[in-house]
Design an enzyme around this catalytic site. Sequence first.
Site, PDB file in Angstrom:
ATOM      1  N   TYR A 217      -8.131  -1.948  -4.815  1.00  0.00           N
ATOM      2  CA  TYR A 217      -8.813  -1.880  -3.518  1.00  0.00           C
ATOM      3  C   TYR A 217     -10.268  -2.353  -3.637  1.00  0.00           C
ATOM      4  O   TYR A 217     -10.768  -3.059  -2.764  1.00  0.00           O
ATOM      5  CB  TYR A 217      -8.747  -0.459  -2.950  1.00  0.00           C
ATOM      6  CG  TYR A 217      -7.337  -0.014  -2.623  1.00  0.00           C
ATOM      7  CD1 TYR A 217      -6.494  -0.814  -1.856  1.00  0.00           C
ATOM      8  CD2 TYR A 217      -6.838   1.207  -3.075  1.00  0.00           C
ATOM      9  CE1 TYR A 217      -5.205  -0.419  -1.558  1.00  0.00           C
ATOM     10  CE2 TYR A 217      -5.547   1.617  -2.780  1.00  0.00           C
ATOM     11  CZ  TYR A 217      -4.728   0.794  -2.018  1.00  0.00           C
ATOM     12  OH  TYR A 217      -3.448   1.184  -1.727  1.00  0.00           O
TER      13      TYR A 217
ATOM     14  N   GLU B  60      -6.503   6.537   2.006  1.00  0.00           N
ATOM     15  CA  GLU B  60      -6.910   7.559   1.046  1.00  0.00           C
ATOM     16  C   GLU B  60      -6.301   7.226  -0.316  1.00  0.00           C
ATOM     17  O   GLU B  60      -5.158   6.774  -0.385  1.00  0.00           O
ATOM     18  CB  GLU B  60      -6.400   8.952   1.448  1.00  0.00           C
ATOM     19  CG  GLU B  60      -7.180   9.609   2.555  1.00  0.00           C
ATOM     20  CD  GLU B  60      -6.661   9.243   3.932  1.00  0.00           C
ATOM     21  OE1 GLU B  60      -5.529   8.716   4.007  1.00  0.00           O
ATOM     22  OE2 GLU B  60      -7.379   9.463   4.921  1.00  0.00           O
TER      23      GLU B  60
HETATM   24  C1  LIG Z   1      -1.547   0.152  -7.449  1.00  0.00           C
HETATM   25  C2  LIG Z   1      -0.396  -0.862  -7.458  1.00  0.00           C
HETATM   26  C3  LIG Z   1       0.070  -1.098  -6.027  1.00  0.00           C
HETATM   27  C4  LIG Z   1      -0.869  -2.180  -8.064  1.00  0.00           C
HETATM   28  O1  LIG Z   1       0.185  -3.128  -7.982  1.00  0.00           O
HETATM   29  P1  LIG Z   1       0.358  -4.299  -9.069  1.00  0.00           P
HETATM   30  O2  LIG Z   1       1.389  -5.232  -8.551  1.00  0.00           O
HETATM   31  O3  LIG Z   1       0.587  -3.723 -10.396  1.00  0.00           O
HETATM   32  O4  LIG Z   1      -1.106  -4.946  -9.012  1.00  0.00           O
HETATM   33  P2  LIG Z   1      -1.525  -6.464  -9.322  1.00  0.00           P
HETATM   34  O5  LIG Z   1      -0.747  -7.002 -10.460  1.00  0.00           O
HETATM   35  O6  LIG Z   1      -1.521  -7.228  -8.036  1.00  0.00           O
HETATM   36  O7  LIG Z   1      -3.030  -6.225  -9.794  1.00  0.00           O
HETATM   37  C5  LIG Z   1      -4.105  -6.271  -8.878  1.00  0.00           C
HETATM   38  C6  LIG Z   1      -5.298  -5.531  -9.469  1.00  0.00           C
HETATM   39  O8  LIG Z   1      -5.044  -4.129  -9.488  1.00  0.00           O
HETATM   40  C7  LIG Z   1      -5.686  -3.544 -10.614  1.00  0.00           C
HETATM   41  N1  LIG Z   1      -4.657  -2.935 -11.447  1.00  0.00           N
HETATM   42  C8  LIG Z   1      -3.312  -2.995 -11.284  1.00  0.00           C
HETATM   43  N2  LIG Z   1      -2.708  -2.254 -12.216  1.00  0.00           N
HETATM   44  C9  LIG Z   1      -3.674  -1.720 -12.974  1.00  0.00           C
HETATM   45  C10 LIG Z   1      -3.666  -0.837 -14.096  1.00  0.00           C
HETATM   46  N3  LIG Z   1      -2.508  -0.383 -14.602  1.00  0.00           N
HETATM   47  N4  LIG Z   1      -4.840  -0.465 -14.617  1.00  0.00           N
HETATM   48  C11 LIG Z   1      -6.011  -0.913 -14.102  1.00  0.00           C
HETATM   49  N5  LIG Z   1      -6.087  -1.764 -13.044  1.00  0.00           N
HETATM   50  C12 LIG Z   1      -4.929  -2.148 -12.496  1.00  0.00           C
HETATM   51  C13 LIG Z   1      -6.413  -4.655 -11.313  1.00  0.00           C
HETATM   52  O9  LIG Z   1      -7.726  -4.721 -10.750  1.00  0.00           O
HETATM   53  C14 LIG Z   1      -5.606  -5.865 -10.906  1.00  0.00           C
HETATM   54  O10 LIG Z   1      -6.342  -7.052 -10.964  1.00  0.00           O
HETATM   55  P3  LIG Z   1      -6.301  -7.964 -12.325  1.00  0.00           P
HETATM   56  O11 LIG Z   1      -4.849  -8.215 -12.608  1.00  0.00           O
HETATM   57  O12 LIG Z   1      -7.054  -9.173 -11.921  1.00  0.00           O
HETATM   58  O13 LIG Z   1      -6.934  -7.114 -13.381  1.00  0.00           O
HETATM   59  C15 LIG Z   1       0.788  -0.372  -8.346  1.00  0.00           C
HETATM   60  O14 LIG Z   1       0.275  -0.015  -9.611  1.00  0.00           O
HETATM   61  C16 LIG Z   1       1.543   0.797  -7.767  1.00  0.00           C
HETATM   62  O15 LIG Z   1       2.372   0.630  -6.878  1.00  0.00           O
HETATM   63  N6  LIG Z   1       1.268   2.006  -8.303  1.00  0.00           N
HETATM   64  C17 LIG Z   1       1.986   3.204  -7.898  1.00  0.00           C
HETATM   65  C18 LIG Z   1       1.786   3.523  -6.445  1.00  0.00           C
HETATM   66  C19 LIG Z   1       0.321   3.638  -6.056  1.00  0.00           C
HETATM   67  O16 LIG Z   1      -0.472   4.261  -6.737  1.00  0.00           O
HETATM   68  N7  LIG Z   1      -0.005   3.040  -4.888  1.00  0.00           N
HETATM   69  C20 LIG Z   1      -1.324   3.099  -4.322  1.00  0.00           C
HETATM   70  C21 LIG Z   1      -1.516   4.384  -3.610  1.00  0.00           C
HETATM   71  S1  LIG Z   1      -3.089   4.497  -2.802  1.00  0.00           S
END
Ligand SMILES: CC(C)(COP(=O)(O)OP(=O)(O)OC[C@H]1O[C@@H](n2cnc3c(N)ncnc32)[C@H](O)[C@@H]1OP(=O)(O)O)[C@@H](O)C(=O)NCCC(=O)NCCS
Length: 154
Positions: free
Chosen positions: A122, A110
């Site tokens: 995702y 979710e």
């Molecule tokens: C969501 C989360 C896990 C992404 O982790 P991350 O290490 O920053 O992500 P990555 O660097 O591997 O990026 C992967 C993709 O995610 C997306 N993404 C990550 N951060 C983003 C942002 N701030 N805005 C838009 N897209 C984003 C992009 O599609 C990115 O691909 P790209 O770099 O080719 O554009 C991280 O932001 C997080 O932990 N957030 C808080 C907790 C959370 O919301 N968890 C998910 C709950 S369902």
Amino acid sequence: MSAQIDTLPRYRRMTAADLDVIAAIEQAAYPHPWTRGNFSDSLEAGYHGWVLECGGEIAGYTMVMIAADEAHLLNLTVGAPWQRRGLGRNLLAFVVKLARDYGARTILLEVRPSNSAARALYASAGFSEIALRRGYYPDGAVREDAILLERSLA
Ligand SMILES: CC(C)(COP(=O)(O)OP(=O)(O)OC[C@H]1O[C@@H](n2cnc3c(N)ncnc32)[C@H](O)[C@@H]1OP(=O)(O)O)[C@@H](O)C(=O)NCCC(=O)NCCS
């Protein structure tokens, strides 16, 4: 402040000794964080808790419930200083492999409609929106919907 990634991410099982650090990362990462008790209950229930370390520090973690042929991704978090360096994508690929290794044929999760970063991650990893769960998340007086996402592992 952002953190430097100078070593390959390393995965290991989450233990109770990690939970103070994880609870602090969680508090900073979400408007509605899991409690320390949510993590310890999940570990006690036998769910799959893993941490991702960079340079000996916990940079991220995940909690996955796998029952029969279904994996439910309950938590996937990269700590704020470590975000946007590919670790979220790496952690999600780890979860996909873990789910496959334990015989799952599908992964469900979710996500809040407002969480555009997670939704983009995702979607780019092959997850599809299959349902809207109305009022799923408590959010003060109002409740926020959840989007149910699925990825087939077939
Ligand atoms: C969501 C989360 C896990 C992404 O982790 P991350 O290490 O920053 O992500 P990555 O660097 O591997 O990026 C992967 C993709 O995610 C997306 N993404 C990550 N951060 C983003 C942002 N701030 N805005 C838009 N897209 C984003 C992009 O599609 C990115 O691909 P790209 O770099 O080719 O554009 C991280 O932001 C997080 O932990 N957030 C808080 C907790 C959370 O919301 N968890 C998910 C709950 S369902």
